[in-house]
Design a protein around this motif. Structure first.
Motif, short mmCIF file in Angstrom:
data_model
loop_
_atom_site.label_atom_id
_atom_site.label_comp_id
_atom_site.label_asym_id
_atom_site.label_seq_id
_atom_site.Cartn_x
_atom_site.Cartn_y
_atom_site.Cartn_z
N ARG A 16 14.33 22.04 -14.96
CA ARG A 16 14.71 22.61 -13.49
C ARG A 16 15.79 21.87 -13.12
O ARG A 16 16.78 22.52 -12.55
CB ARG A 16 13.41 22.52 -12.64
N SER A 17 16.22 20.72 -13.42
CA SER A 17 17.28 19.90 -12.79
C SER A 17 18.37 19.19 -13.68
O SER A 17 19.01 18.65 -13.22
CB SER A 17 16.49 18.85 -12.07
N PHE A 18 17.99 19.24 -14.98
CA PHE A 18 18.94 18.65 -15.84
C PHE A 18 19.03 17.22 -15.35
O PHE A 18 19.94 16.59 -15.86
CB PHE A 18 20.30 19.34 -15.86
N ARG A 19 17.94 16.75 -15.29
CA ARG A 19 17.83 15.28 -14.86
C ARG A 19 16.34 14.61 -15.32
O ARG A 19 15.31 15.20 -15.27
CB ARG A 19 17.83 15.06 -13.28
N LEU A 20 16.37 13.38 -15.86
CA LEU A 20 15.32 12.64 -16.10
C LEU A 20 15.09 11.60 -15.24
O LEU A 20 15.90 10.40 -15.53
CB LEU A 20 14.97 12.25 -17.61
N GLY A 75 28.33 13.66 -23.73
CA GLY A 75 27.83 14.87 -24.65
C GLY A 75 26.33 14.92 -24.19
O GLY A 75 25.65 15.82 -24.76
N ILE A 76 25.78 13.90 -23.82
CA ILE A 76 24.29 13.80 -23.66
C ILE A 76 24.08 12.79 -22.39
O ILE A 76 24.73 11.92 -22.47
CB ILE A 76 23.50 12.88 -24.94
N GLY A 77 23.02 13.14 -21.50
CA GLY A 77 22.81 12.23 -20.62
C GLY A 77 22.01 11.02 -20.95
O GLY A 77 21.18 10.79 -21.65
N MET A 78 21.99 10.10 -20.13
CA MET A 78 21.54 8.67 -20.39
C MET A 78 20.04 8.75 -19.85
O MET A 78 19.30 7.90 -20.35
CB MET A 78 22.31 7.69 -19.54
N GLY A 79 19.57 9.95 -19.31
CA GLY A 79 18.35 9.90 -18.95
C GLY A 79 17.67 10.20 -20.34
O GLY A 79 16.45 9.83 -20.42
N ASP A 80 18.21 11.07 -21.09
CA ASP A 80 17.56 11.29 -22.48
C ASP A 80 17.64 10.13 -23.39
O ASP A 80 16.58 9.97 -24.20
CB ASP A 80 18.60 12.19 -23.22
N ALA A 81 18.42 9.10 -23.27
CA ALA A 81 18.53 7.89 -24.01
C ALA A 81 17.42 6.97 -23.47
O ALA A 81 16.64 6.55 -24.20
CB ALA A 81 19.90 6.95 -23.67
N ASN A 124 27.76 25.87 -23.05
CA ASN A 124 27.20 25.43 -21.95
C ASN A 124 26.02 24.36 -22.11
O ASN A 124 25.60 24.44 -23.14
CB ASN A 124 26.32 26.63 -21.07
N ALA A 125 25.70 23.37 -21.38
CA ALA A 125 24.81 22.44 -21.54
C ALA A 125 23.49 23.12 -21.46
O ALA A 125 23.31 24.01 -20.51
CB ALA A 125 24.94 21.40 -20.49
N PHE A 126 22.50 22.32 -22.08
CA PHE A 126 21.14 22.52 -21.96
C PHE A 126 20.26 21.32 -22.15
O PHE A 126 20.78 20.32 -22.53
CB PHE A 126 20.52 23.72 -22.99
N PRO A 127 19.01 21.17 -21.31
CA PRO A 127 18.57 19.92 -21.49
C PRO A 127 17.87 19.80 -22.77
O PRO A 127 17.23 20.44 -23.22
CB PRO A 127 17.21 19.95 -20.34
N PHE A 128 17.85 18.32 -23.21
CA PHE A 128 17.48 17.88 -24.52
C PHE A 128 16.10 17.28 -24.28
O PHE A 128 15.58 17.04 -25.30
CB PHE A 128 18.69 16.80 -24.85
N GLY A 129 16.08 16.72 -22.93
CA GLY A 129 14.71 16.07 -22.70
C GLY A 129 13.52 16.67 -23.12
O GLY A 129 12.44 16.21 -23.85
N PRO A 130 13.21 17.93 -22.95
CA PRO A 130 12.11 18.69 -23.43
C PRO A 130 11.88 18.45 -25.15
O PRO A 130 10.76 18.62 -25.62
CB PRO A 130 12.33 20.05 -22.96
N PHE A 131 12.93 18.51 -25.67
CA PHE A 131 12.82 18.44 -27.02
C PHE A 131 12.63 16.98 -27.64
O PHE A 131 11.74 16.97 -28.66
CB PHE A 131 14.03 19.04 -27.77
N LEU A 132 13.20 16.27 -26.99
CA LEU A 132 12.31 14.86 -27.16
C LEU A 132 11.12 14.56 -26.71
O LEU A 132 10.36 14.13 -27.67
CB LEU A 132 13.23 13.84 -26.32
N ALA A 133 10.68 15.09 -25.80
CA ALA A 133 8.97 14.97 -25.45
C ALA A 133 8.15 15.82 -26.48
O ALA A 133 7.21 15.21 -26.94
CB ALA A 133 9.02 15.85 -23.89
N PHE A 134 8.63 17.05 -26.87
CA PHE A 134 8.07 17.80 -27.80
C PHE A 134 7.96 17.03 -28.92
O PHE A 134 6.83 16.91 -29.75
CB PHE A 134 8.80 19.15 -28.04
#
Length: 155
Positions: A16-20, A75-81, A124-134
């Motif tokens: 929803r927000s591209f934020r973790l 290229g990737i957010g630090m929330g993903d890290a 365009n960017a897309f959120p990577f967090g859901p894939f890490l969570a998966f």
């Protein structure tokens, strides 16, 4: 179960927000370290959990720094890290390669679907967090539940 629920919630927020948010990811790291350090039900020993948290963050930080050096943008957010660090603190450093592999393959497929659904191009960017969570959920469930479900009908 609580870890899975938090991962699903973080996925929802990221979609929803591209934020973790740090308010969730940082305590998740600490709870993972405490769980593995003090609980008799721990997944890994505390040393593996510490290395998992450190390497989980460091790998994505380094990849982002390299990308920033080449492309002059993140290229990737630090929330993903931080999410990868949290998964490392829960599951240990030795699952990080397979976790990143699962997340990357799921991210390629899911990212293309997401961009098509949002009618955007591949730049365009897309959120990577859901894939890490998966990937984290797969890594968490694989040793205990998935083989039992797949092989249980054979016995």
């Amino acid at each position: 179960m609580a870890l899975i629920l938090v991962l699903l919630y973080l996925s929802y927020i990221d979609l929803r927000s591209f934020r973790l948010p740090d308010v969730i990811t940082l305590p998740l790291i600490m709870v993972g370290l405490c769980f593995n350090g003090f609980s008799p039900l721990h997944f890994v020993n505390v040393e593996d959990a510490l290395w998992g948290a450190f390497l989980g963050y460091a790998v994505l930080w380094f990849l982002n720094a390299l990308y920033r050096f080449i492309k002059k943008q993140d290229g990737i957010g630090m929330g993903d890290a931080k999410l990868l660090a949290a998964l490392g603190s829960w599951l240990g450093w030795n699952v990080l390669p397979s976790l990143l592999l699962i997340a990357s393959f799921a991210g390629i497929i899911g990212g293309l679907i997401y961009l098509q659904w949002k009618q955007q191009n591949t730049r365009n960017a897309f959120p990577f967090g859901p894939f890490l969570a998966f990937a984290g959920i797969i890594e968490l469930l694989w040793p205990q539940i998935i083989p039992h479900l797949l092989l249980g009908s054979l016995s």
